[in-house]
Enzyme design. Sequence first.
Site, mmCIF file in Angstrom:
data_model
loop_
_atom_site.group_PDB
_atom_site.id
_atom_site.type_symbol
_atom_site.label_atom_id
_atom_site.label_comp_id
_atom_site.label_asym_id
_atom_site.label_seq_id
_atom_site.Cartn_x
_atom_site.Cartn_y
_atom_site.Cartn_z
ATOM 1 N N TRP A 4 -19.171 1.300 18.105
ATOM 2 C CA TRP A 4 -18.560 2.166 17.086
ATOM 3 C C TRP A 4 -19.593 2.880 16.230
ATOM 4 O O TRP A 4 -19.251 3.776 15.473
ATOM 5 C CB TRP A 4 -17.603 1.362 16.210
ATOM 6 C CG TRP A 4 -18.129 0.041 15.752
ATOM 7 C CD1 TRP A 4 -18.858 -0.219 14.619
ATOM 8 C CD2 TRP A 4 -17.972 -1.217 16.411
ATOM 9 N NE1 TRP A 4 -19.162 -1.544 14.533
ATOM 10 C CE2 TRP A 4 -18.625 -2.192 15.627
ATOM 11 C CE3 TRP A 4 -17.332 -1.611 17.591
ATOM 12 C CZ2 TRP A 4 -18.655 -3.543 15.993
ATOM 13 C CZ3 TRP A 4 -17.371 -2.951 17.947
ATOM 14 C CH2 TRP A 4 -18.030 -3.899 17.154
ATOM 15 N N GLU A 17 -12.913 -0.992 12.252
ATOM 16 C CA GLU A 17 -12.738 -1.792 11.048
ATOM 17 C C GLU A 17 -11.481 -2.662 11.130
ATOM 18 O O GLU A 17 -11.487 -3.811 10.685
ATOM 19 C CB GLU A 17 -12.680 -0.892 9.812
ATOM 20 C CG GLU A 17 -14.004 -0.271 9.430
ATOM 21 C CD GLU A 17 -15.052 -1.302 9.045
ATOM 22 O OE1 GLU A 17 -14.680 -2.425 8.630
ATOM 23 O OE2 GLU A 17 -16.252 -0.999 9.163
ATOM 24 N N TYR A 100 -10.808 -1.800 1.017
ATOM 25 C CA TYR A 100 -12.053 -1.913 1.778
ATOM 26 C C TYR A 100 -12.062 -0.954 2.969
ATOM 27 O O TYR A 100 -13.024 -0.197 3.166
ATOM 28 C CB TYR A 100 -12.250 -3.346 2.277
ATOM 29 C CG TYR A 100 -13.283 -3.420 3.374
ATOM 30 C CD1 TYR A 100 -14.636 -3.396 3.081
ATOM 31 C CD2 TYR A 100 -12.898 -3.450 4.724
ATOM 32 C CE1 TYR A 100 -15.591 -3.408 4.090
ATOM 33 C CE2 TYR A 100 -13.835 -3.478 5.734
ATOM 34 C CZ TYR A 100 -15.177 -3.454 5.415
ATOM 35 O OH TYR A 100 -16.112 -3.464 6.420
ATOM 36 N N ASP A 118 -16.486 -6.473 1.148
ATOM 37 C CA ASP A 118 -15.901 -7.483 2.023
ATOM 38 C C ASP A 118 -16.578 -8.814 1.744
ATOM 39 O O ASP A 118 -17.331 -8.951 0.773
ATOM 40 C CB ASP A 118 -16.042 -7.073 3.494
ATOM 41 C CG ASP A 118 -17.498 -7.009 3.960
ATOM 42 O OD1 ASP A 118 -18.417 -7.207 3.122
ATOM 43 O OD2 ASP A 118 -17.730 -6.766 5.153
#
Length: 219
Positions: A4, A17, A100, A118
């Site tokens: 990614w 994510e 987030y 996080d």
Amino acid sequence: DLPWRRNRSPYATWISEIMLQQTRVDTVKPYFERWMERFPDAAALAAADEQEVLRLWEGLGYYSRARSLHKAAKIIVSDYGGAIPGDPAVLRKLPGIGEYTAGAIASIGFGLPEAVLDGNIRRILARYHDIADPVRTPQTEKRLWELARENLDRERPGDFNEALMDLGSAICLPENPKCLLCPIASDCQALLHGTAAERPVMIKAEPIPHYIVTAAVTI
């Protein structure tokens, strides 16, 4: 070298994510690559049958994540012409996207100066600033978000946020942190005060009561 990060588009960032929530990086890699091959954009995902989406997700667990991705993709197509919105406030209204994830998509996918917080970054900030208060209280959570925003590199927010994620996963570990290898160790207040092993402070969960119960039916 993560798949990614070879394609930092908003869509790829969003998918990665969501997949990385409560799942190990090594587990996610092949799933991400298969997903992007089958669903290269929001339009392809929105057009798919839910059962196909769930089949491709099978093995990652927490299937509500896949359902939320599918629902959000349909909204993105119907309301935003298939383009991931860059406004974090708009992103947070989509199914499955919280503060987030919205910050990660905005900073990594769009280069916007949005902070993220996080578990890894909470730990780094709690140690770097030697925060003695429990991290999961509303007051400390607010402070940590403020610190994340204050420390953010506004010129390269995506790189900065990913660097913090990597620092937390590889160096600033929950147990036995590798402080001698840490590039920011010289300014770490917990290391200076000898409290790194005690940070972050966690609230101990109440033990789950265990009852032995006997029941009988008499006729």
